[in-house]
Design an enzyme around this catalytic site. Structure first.
Site, PDB file in Angstrom:
ATOM      1  N   HIS A  10       0.794  -1.316  -0.023  1.00  0.00           N
ATOM      2  CA  HIS A  10      -0.123  -0.049  -0.023  1.00  0.00           C
ATOM      3  C   HIS A  10       0.779   1.140  -0.059  1.00  0.00           C
ATOM      4  O   HIS A  10       0.572   2.098  -0.527  1.00  0.00           O
ATOM      5  CB  HIS A  10      -0.942  -0.006   1.308  1.00  0.00           C
ATOM      6  CG  HIS A  10      -0.368  -0.270   2.400  1.00  0.00           C
ATOM      7  ND1 HIS A  10       0.362  -1.466   2.821  1.00  0.00           N
ATOM      8  CD2 HIS A  10      -0.017   0.734   3.509  1.00  0.00           C
ATOM      9  CE1 HIS A  10       0.746  -1.414   4.098  1.00  0.00           C
ATOM     10  NE2 HIS A  10       0.638  -0.227   4.379  1.00  0.00           N
ATOM     11  N   HIS A  99      27.263  -5.116 -11.521  1.00  0.00           N
ATOM     12  CA  HIS A  99      28.122  -6.002 -10.586  1.00  0.00           C
ATOM     13  C   HIS A  99      27.425  -7.090 -10.139  1.00  0.00           C
ATOM     14  O   HIS A  99      28.319  -8.013  -9.693  1.00  0.00           O
ATOM     15  CB  HIS A  99      28.858  -4.836  -9.752  1.00  0.00           C
ATOM     16  CG  HIS A  99      29.531  -3.934 -10.086  1.00  0.00           C
ATOM     17  ND1 HIS A  99      30.521  -3.225  -9.526  1.00  0.00           N
ATOM     18  CD2 HIS A  99      29.906  -3.442 -11.381  1.00  0.00           C
ATOM     19  CE1 HIS A  99      31.098  -2.302 -10.202  1.00  0.00           C
ATOM     20  NE2 HIS A  99      30.890  -2.299 -11.442  1.00  0.00           N
ATOM     21  N   ARG A 133      34.820 -10.759 -13.515  1.00  0.00           N
ATOM     22  CA  ARG A 133      35.100 -10.915 -12.391  1.00  0.00           C
ATOM     23  C   ARG A 133      33.864 -10.957 -11.320  1.00  0.00           C
ATOM     24  O   ARG A 133      33.631 -11.518 -10.419  1.00  0.00           O
ATOM     25  CB  ARG A 133      36.169  -9.930 -11.653  1.00  0.00           C
ATOM     26  CG  ARG A 133      35.606  -8.634 -11.482  1.00  0.00           C
ATOM     27  CD  ARG A 133      36.726  -7.464 -11.149  1.00  0.00           C
ATOM     28  NE  ARG A 133      36.433  -6.262 -10.684  1.00  0.00           N
ATOM     29  CZ  ARG A 133      36.249  -5.323 -11.658  1.00  0.00           C
ATOM     30  NH1 ARG A 133      36.368  -5.490 -12.980  1.00  0.00           N
ATOM     31  NH2 ARG A 133      35.689  -4.117 -11.430  1.00  0.00           N
TER      32      ARG A 133
END
Length: 144
Positions: A10, A99, A133
């Site tokens: 809400h 990331h 990475r």
């Protein structure tokens, strides 16, 4: 046309309605998991609905909104394969995708403006996971 799954409680209802209209005008297909009125509701019900829909491949990305953004974020992250991120500014939203490969942006309706919410959602939906990475780290997230 990209599909985006939305849900709120809400406290986030008005912002969800605003973002739904903006997304549709911007060419997105919106899967609205509720609520469908401003009455008081329980945020986990809608966070679970969005996360489940995404697990079923109804949409690749989602937006959840509650007062602080925390409740929906915690709830959505209970689902396998869901990486929900609390996004309160554009940089955080972009980095969540780039990331962390986040697939749900959780917005704090009581702490951001409509304009900021629109900019956050735009950044989240247009950013891409960088992999490399970051993929190594993201792959370590699930408990095995």
């Amino acid at each position: 046309m990209m599909r985006v799954c939305l849900g709120s409680d809400h406290a986030g209802y008005d912002l969800k309605c605003y973002l739904t209209g903006w997304l549709k005008r911007s060419g997105y297909e919106v899967v609205d998991k509720g609520p469908f009125g401003p009455e008081s509701v329980d945020y986990p019900d809608f966070a679970h609905a969005v996360a489940s829909a995404m697990q079923q491949k109804e949409a690749p990305l989602g937006i959840l909104i509650c007062g602080s953004g925390n409740g929906v974020c915690i709830s959505a992250n209970k689902h396998d394969g869901i990486r929900a991120a609390l996004c309160w500014n554009v940089a955080i939203a972009s980095l969540a995708r780039q990331h962390n490969d986040a697939n749900i942006a959780c917005l704090p309706a009581r702490f951001i403006s409509r304009n900021m919410a629109r900019n956050i959602v735009k950044a989240f939906l247009t950013a891409e996971f960088e992999g490399g990475r970051h993929a190594v780290r993201v792959n370590k997230i699930p408990c095995k």
